[in-house]
Write a protein that holds these residues in place. Structure first.
Motif, PDB file in Angstrom:
ATOM      1  N   ALA A 148      30.798 -33.221 -46.906  1.00  0.00           N
ATOM      2  CA  ALA A 148      30.783 -32.979 -45.456  1.00  0.00           C
ATOM      3  C   ALA A 148      29.445 -32.397 -45.002  1.00  0.00           C
ATOM      4  O   ALA A 148      28.942 -32.742 -43.928  1.00  0.00           O
ATOM      5  CB  ALA A 148      31.928 -32.049 -45.069  1.00  0.00           C
ATOM      6  N   ILE A 149      28.860 -31.537 -45.821  1.00  0.00           N
ATOM      7  CA  ILE A 149      27.563 -30.940 -45.477  1.00  0.00           C
ATOM      8  C   ILE A 149      26.471 -32.007 -45.459  1.00  0.00           C
ATOM      9  O   ILE A 149      25.640 -32.056 -44.548  1.00  0.00           O
ATOM     10  CB  ILE A 149      27.227 -29.796 -46.470  1.00  0.00           C
ATOM     11  N   GLU A 150      26.477 -32.880 -46.454  1.00  0.00           N
ATOM     12  CA  GLU A 150      25.471 -33.947 -46.491  1.00  0.00           C
ATOM     13  C   GLU A 150      25.697 -34.939 -45.351  1.00  0.00           C
ATOM     14  O   GLU A 150      24.735 -35.464 -44.777  1.00  0.00           O
ATOM     15  CB  GLU A 150      25.498 -34.670 -47.844  1.00  0.00           C
ATOM     16  N   GLU A 199      26.615 -27.883 -36.751  1.00  0.00           N
ATOM     17  CA  GLU A 199      26.527 -26.422 -36.903  1.00  0.00           C
ATOM     18  C   GLU A 199      27.642 -25.906 -37.812  1.00  0.00           C
ATOM     19  O   GLU A 199      27.431 -24.964 -38.586  1.00  0.00           O
ATOM     20  CB  GLU A 199      26.594 -25.729 -35.542  1.00  0.00           C
ATOM     21  N   ALA A 200      28.812 -26.510 -37.731  1.00  0.00           N
ATOM     22  CA  ALA A 200      29.909 -26.112 -38.629  1.00  0.00           C
ATOM     23  C   ALA A 200      29.519 -26.345 -40.082  1.00  0.00           C
ATOM     24  O   ALA A 200      29.844 -25.546 -40.970  1.00  0.00           O
ATOM     25  CB  ALA A 200      31.181 -26.889 -38.280  1.00  0.00           C
ATOM     26  N   ALA A 201      28.793 -27.436 -40.330  1.00  0.00           N
ATOM     27  CA  ALA A 201      28.343 -27.723 -41.698  1.00  0.00           C
ATOM     28  C   ALA A 201      27.301 -26.700 -42.155  1.00  0.00           C
ATOM     29  O   ALA A 201      27.289 -26.309 -43.323  1.00  0.00           O
ATOM     30  CB  ALA A 201      27.779 -29.137 -41.782  1.00  0.00           C
ATOM     31  N   GLU A 202      26.445 -26.277 -41.232  1.00  0.00           N
ATOM     32  CA  GLU A 202      25.456 -25.252 -41.599  1.00  0.00           C
ATOM     33  C   GLU A 202      26.151 -23.926 -41.921  1.00  0.00           C
ATOM     34  O   GLU A 202      25.727 -23.191 -42.811  1.00  0.00           O
ATOM     35  CB  GLU A 202      24.418 -25.085 -40.477  1.00  0.00           C
ATOM     36  N   LEU A 203      27.212 -23.654 -41.223  1.00  0.00           N
ATOM     37  CA  LEU A 203      28.031 -22.483 -41.551  1.00  0.00           C
ATOM     38  C   LEU A 203      28.640 -22.640 -42.951  1.00  0.00           C
ATOM     39  O   LEU A 203      28.583 -21.728 -43.785  1.00  0.00           O
ATOM     40  CB  LEU A 203      29.136 -22.321 -40.499  1.00  0.00           C
ATOM     41  N   MET A 204      29.222 -23.805 -43.219  1.00  0.00           N
ATOM     42  CA  MET A 204      29.850 -24.054 -44.529  1.00  0.00           C
ATOM     43  C   MET A 204      28.867 -23.910 -45.671  1.00  0.00           C
ATOM     44  O   MET A 204      29.251 -23.518 -46.783  1.00  0.00           O
ATOM     45  CB  MET A 204      30.430 -25.470 -44.582  1.00  0.00           C
ATOM     46  N   GLU A 205      27.610 -24.270 -45.410  1.00  0.00           N
ATOM     47  CA  GLU A 205      26.605 -24.244 -46.474  1.00  0.00           C
ATOM     48  C   GLU A 205      26.517 -22.866 -47.130  1.00  0.00           C
ATOM     49  O   GLU A 205      26.214 -22.759 -48.316  1.00  0.00           O
ATOM     50  CB  GLU A 205      25.250 -24.641 -45.881  1.00  0.00           C
ATOM     51  N   MET A 220      35.554 -24.219 -43.324  1.00  0.00           N
ATOM     52  CA  MET A 220      36.085 -25.571 -43.493  1.00  0.00           C
ATOM     53  C   MET A 220      36.965 -25.949 -42.306  1.00  0.00           C
ATOM     54  O   MET A 220      36.938 -27.082 -41.829  1.00  0.00           O
ATOM     55  CB  MET A 220      36.935 -25.663 -44.767  1.00  0.00           C
ATOM     56  N   SER A 221      37.757 -24.991 -41.839  1.00  0.00           N
ATOM     57  CA  SER A 221      38.694 -25.264 -40.748  1.00  0.00           C
ATOM     58  C   SER A 221      37.949 -25.629 -39.468  1.00  0.00           C
ATOM     59  O   SER A 221      38.344 -26.555 -38.750  1.00  0.00           O
ATOM     60  CB  SER A 221      39.582 -24.037 -40.507  1.00  0.00           C
ATOM     61  N   ILE A 222      36.867 -24.905 -39.195  1.00  0.00           N
ATOM     62  CA  ILE A 222      36.063 -25.230 -38.009  1.00  0.00           C
ATOM     63  C   ILE A 222      35.494 -26.643 -38.149  1.00  0.00           C
ATOM     64  O   ILE A 222      35.553 -27.445 -37.206  1.00  0.00           O
ATOM     65  CB  ILE A 222      34.936 -24.193 -37.806  1.00  0.00           C
ATOM     66  N   ALA A 223      34.987 -26.960 -39.333  1.00  0.00           N
ATOM     67  CA  ALA A 223      34.415 -28.294 -39.554  1.00  0.00           C
ATOM     68  C   ALA A 223      35.472 -29.392 -39.429  1.00  0.00           C
ATOM     69  O   ALA A 223      35.204 -30.479 -38.904  1.00  0.00           O
ATOM     70  CB  ALA A 223      33.746 -28.353 -40.922  1.00  0.00           C
ATOM     71  N   ILE A 224      36.674 -29.116 -39.899  1.00  0.00           N
ATOM     72  CA  ILE A 224      37.756 -30.105 -39.807  1.00  0.00           C
ATOM     73  C   ILE A 224      38.129 -30.345 -38.348  1.00  0.00           C
ATOM     74  O   ILE A 224      38.316 -31.485 -37.914  1.00  0.00           O
ATOM     75  CB  ILE A 224      38.975 -29.636 -40.647  1.00  0.00           C
TER      76      ILE A 224
END
Lengths: 126, 126, 126, 126
Positions: free
Chosen positions: A38-40, C40-46, D35-39
């Motif tokens: 998901a990040i990529e 931005e959510a992915a940058e948070l996940m990183e 993850m939840s925010i990204a989902i």
């Protein structure tokens, strides 16, 4: 080795060695790998964030190079997840495509982008 | 056809036919495909959302089946993007892996998950 | 201005000015903003990618600072989308919470993280 | 309670109660919430997946209702993360906006969507 010759197995083996040599299996849990994909995917999207769909069709060579690398990262983590879960990727992909062919019959969906639930609803209304 | 025999080219051709028969090239712009990969990646993550990393290692067969299908969707859209942009996926993936091998030298990163910027910083501090 | 005093309206106005002063409304289409939130959510996940769920509970101050900024970016784009679509965010959020309260009755879900479809299925089986 | 009157604190308290009453703090680790925010962001994107940026400006009321609910989910998980990490959201958001104002000076970026690194490069070339 290019797409004409490389099998999924070839690429999986290369990725498995890369991970093993770094003792990174411990980090490559399914949960972490799903986040990594998901990040990529988000890094790929970043290239298109402010473009119109039309503009995204006309990329300069430098952008194309970077986009290829982001796509590669998505594929690499996908291979690692397949390795970790011992999923045969070609079989799974072909089975999913067969399922999609049934879900979206070509006569019915040609040139339309609705979700399959939309088609089922129409079917029900007949 | 399984991972031992399927080439990237085989899978790309199958996906290209699927898209062409539905006249869906018009929707498969790079921007839309990048969103599609991210959406499927999120559907994959959903299976692990509330699990610990440890729990995500122990999946029952039903979950594994669903997870395989989400992974297949990610791969399918990745193939379509490679088709659309005429990227050789095997070459790009292998080149990216070579780049990653230089970025993360195995002696240095073994068993650690820091980002490569961390390693460069350490290097600089010597 | 802190959470005790700032209304959603206050923050929305600030974001609207920021966007207007840069003539960026043209880029803030709903499609682009949805991508921006996801990016931005992915940058948070990183920040959590390689941590266990347990480790993610113990963040050092520097990480916490960066994580706050990523969260802020998610909120900023969310405010801009609400502005663009003229959605009252407080009303929508409270309505969704009321819906979630019905979907996940507290007696039934206490301490469990299954999806609500799981609860409906159980209900049906009685 | 609408955006004119609701403070961030009001909404945070409501979300904190919702989570506490279900004994769900244990699942709301920072990693899981990211993850939840990204989902939820991906579920928002799904509404725009096959639309052009232009089409995404013209949504029918039913779509708008669903989109509002997806946006609400993003905000709810963001509130929960702020609660969990004890971050003052208004302060953090306003500080980030001030930082963005410096990063993207309005005279320089008006009507353009390049990343700020692009502007710094230009600056350096002078």
């Amino acid at each position: 080795m290019n797409d004409q010759h490389a099998t999924l197995h070839d690429l999986r083996e290369r990725m498995a060695s890369f991970v093993r040599e770094r003792d990174w299996e411990q980090f490559h849990s399914p949960k972490n790998l799903s986040m990594s994909i998901a990040i990529e995917a988000a890094e790929l999207m970043e290239h298109f964030q402010w473009l119109t769909t039309e503009q995204s069709e006309h990329l300069d060579p430098a952008a194309l190079q970077e986009i290829g690398e982001e796509l590669a990262d998505i594929v690499l983590y996908s291979l690692s997840l397949a390795n970790h879960l011992q999923i045969d990727l070609a079989e799974t992909v072909l089975a999913k495509m067969a399922k999609n062919e049934r879900k979206y019959p070509k006569e019915q969906v040609r040139g339309k982008a609705h979700k399959y639930t939309y088609y089922r609803k129409q079917e029900g209304e007949k």
